[in-house]
Design an enzyme around this catalytic site. Sequence first.
Site, PDB file in Angstrom:
ATOM      1  N   GLY A 213      -1.215  -2.061   6.551  1.00 21.77           N
ATOM      2  CA  GLY A 213      -1.216  -3.263   7.379  1.00 21.77           C
ATOM      3  C   GLY A 213      -2.528  -3.981   7.177  1.00 21.77           C
ATOM      4  O   GLY A 213      -3.308  -3.615   6.292  1.00 21.77           O
ATOM      5  N   THR A 214      -2.787  -4.990   7.977  1.00 26.22           N
ATOM      6  CA  THR A 214      -4.049  -5.718   7.846  1.00 26.22           C
ATOM      7  C   THR A 214      -5.189  -4.788   8.255  1.00 26.22           C
ATOM      8  O   THR A 214      -5.368  -4.466   9.432  1.00 26.22           O
ATOM      9  CB  THR A 214      -4.011  -7.001   8.692  1.00 26.22           C
ATOM     10  OG1 THR A 214      -2.892  -7.763   8.239  1.00 26.22           O
ATOM     11  CG2 THR A 214      -5.272  -7.822   8.502  1.00 26.22           C
ATOM     12  N   GLY A 215      -5.926  -4.335   7.249  1.00 24.12           N
ATOM     13  CA  GLY A 215      -6.864  -3.230   7.403  1.00 24.12           C
ATOM     14  C   GLY A 215      -7.908  -3.414   8.485  1.00 24.12           C
ATOM     15  O   GLY A 215      -8.341  -2.443   9.121  1.00 24.12           O
TER      16      GLY A 215
ATOM     17  N   THR B 204       0.860  -1.193   0.000  1.00 21.73           N
ATOM     18  CA  THR B 204       0.000   0.000   0.000  1.00 21.73           C
ATOM     19  C   THR B 204       0.891   1.237   0.000  1.00 21.73           C
ATOM     20  O   THR B 204       1.993   1.195   0.522  1.00 21.73           O
ATOM     21  CB  THR B 204      -0.847  -0.044   1.294  1.00 21.73           C
ATOM     22  OG1 THR B 204      -1.761  -1.122   1.158  1.00 21.73           O
ATOM     23  CG2 THR B 204      -1.604   1.239   1.563  1.00 21.73           C
TER      24      THR B 204
ATOM     25  N   ARG C 160     -14.891  -6.725  -0.062  1.00 17.45           N
ATOM     26  CA  ARG C 160     -14.156  -6.368   1.164  1.00 17.45           C
ATOM     27  C   ARG C 160     -13.532  -4.974   0.996  1.00 17.45           C
ATOM     28  O   ARG C 160     -12.973  -4.642  -0.024  1.00 17.45           O
ATOM     29  CB  ARG C 160     -13.059  -7.401   1.414  1.00 17.45           C
ATOM     30  CG  ARG C 160     -12.194  -7.140   2.645  1.00 17.45           C
ATOM     31  CD  ARG C 160     -10.920  -6.389   2.296  1.00 17.45           C
ATOM     32  NE  ARG C 160     -10.003  -6.310   3.446  1.00 17.45           N
ATOM     33  CZ  ARG C 160      -8.878  -5.598   3.440  1.00 17.45           C
ATOM     34  NH1 ARG C 160      -8.533  -4.911   2.382  1.00 17.45           N
ATOM     35  NH2 ARG C 160      -8.113  -5.562   4.501  1.00 17.45           N
ATOM     36  N   VAL C 161     -13.666  -4.157   2.025  1.00 22.60           N
ATOM     37  CA  VAL C 161     -13.030  -2.844   2.038  1.00 22.60           C
ATOM     38  C   VAL C 161     -12.121  -2.780   3.261  1.00 22.60           C
ATOM     39  O   VAL C 161     -12.528  -3.161   4.365  1.00 22.60           O
ATOM     40  CB  VAL C 161     -14.088  -1.714   2.093  1.00 22.60           C
ATOM     41  CG1 VAL C 161     -13.416  -0.352   2.223  1.00 22.60           C
ATOM     42  CG2 VAL C 161     -14.974  -1.738   0.847  1.00 22.60           C
ATOM     43  N   GLY C 162     -10.901  -2.346   3.053  1.00 19.06           N
ATOM     44  CA  GLY C 162      -9.949  -2.239   4.161  1.00 19.06           C
ATOM     45  C   GLY C 162      -9.968  -0.859   4.783  1.00 19.06           C
ATOM     46  O   GLY C 162     -10.942  -0.107   4.657  1.00 19.06           O
ATOM     47  N   ASP C 163      -8.889  -0.525   5.457  1.00 14.83           N
ATOM     48  CA  ASP C 163      -8.819   0.748   6.186  1.00 14.83           C
ATOM     49  C   ASP C 163      -8.444   1.931   5.300  1.00 14.83           C
ATOM     50  O   ASP C 163      -8.718   3.079   5.653  1.00 14.83           O
ATOM     51  CB  ASP C 163      -7.763   0.645   7.298  1.00 14.83           C
ATOM     52  CG  ASP C 163      -6.379   0.333   6.719  1.00 14.83           C
ATOM     53  OD1 ASP C 163      -6.281  -0.597   5.899  1.00 14.83           O
ATOM     54  OD2 ASP C 163      -5.414   1.033   7.062  1.00 14.83           O
TER      55      ASP C 163
END
Length: 321
Positions: free
Chosen positions: A236-238, A184, A212-215
């Site tokens: 990172g892992t959102g 990212t 899926r939507v992350g941070d």
Amino acid sequence: MTWAIVIHGGAGGYARAMPADLEAAYRAALRAALDVGAAILNDGGAALDAVQAAVCAMEDDPLFNAGRGAVFTAEGENVHDASVMDGAQRRAGAVAGVRRIRNPIAAARAVMDRTRHVLLVGDGAERLAEAEGCAMVEPAWFFTETRWRDLEKALAKRGTAIPPRPAGAPAPAPASPLAEGKGTVGAVARDSAGHLAAATSTGGQTGVAMGRVGDSPIIGAGTYAEDGVGAVSASGTGEYFIRLSIARRICALVELSGLSVEAAAEAVIGKELAAMGGDGGVIAIGPSGEGVCRFNTRVMFRGRVSAGGAAQVAVFNDEAF
Ligand code: ASP
């Protein structure tokens, strides 16, 4: 300090020793993106424009998991999320789940500047981007062999069927190694007028579920900026970053507890994220331009420079900054 900028190209692991030429390529790409942002700030430009331009440069570079070079979802698609925040007025814009916008960060900026909204998803975001003159491309434009192989490996490990290669993708070819990080990209800056801004863009994570939507497009989780307080961009892992509202939380610790951005990033990444079992990191900048990076992975691609200072880029966790 007058102006300053910090960028990142993602936090992640790298199980094997990174080949020297790959490491050199990442360092050169970080330096190039840093220079793009710094040139704008050095000419008296706005922090907002500098973070957008630096992120845009990394979106166009297939080394990073944003724009071209994005990872694939479990269904074999490149789906992008991006956000930007202007610390001066706490305006923000974001897009999620887009597939045809060449530079998702430009679309996030268009949402902020041209609509009454903060976050647009999917078709609506693409329509707005097109109407606002953002470059549009066919989904296959984002395809890279290396990221496709990453998906094949991830799905094989799970015992899940591998989807067909996307329409328009080139014929299978040897894949060049890429960092097994997440890649990212993001930037935070302070301009000579004292304004802060933050921007983040991502292709998400390999093999995630459709929708899926992350941070990264979530203001307060992956991106936050507030003049006089700080600006943050995460990787990172959102899911953990959303649950902890990491970007806003770091700024809240600065604002309400009087911590430095460095101490606040340490408290949230070094302690809270780690305690939850999450992985990743942030770049952050304080009101007078002090730029920091804090992460709990082996690698976080990063760079920083400020007025009159020498540019620095770093990759591994044992490098200063
Ligand atoms: N935070 C991004 C996401 O969860 C991925 C990353 O930074 O590696 O979508």
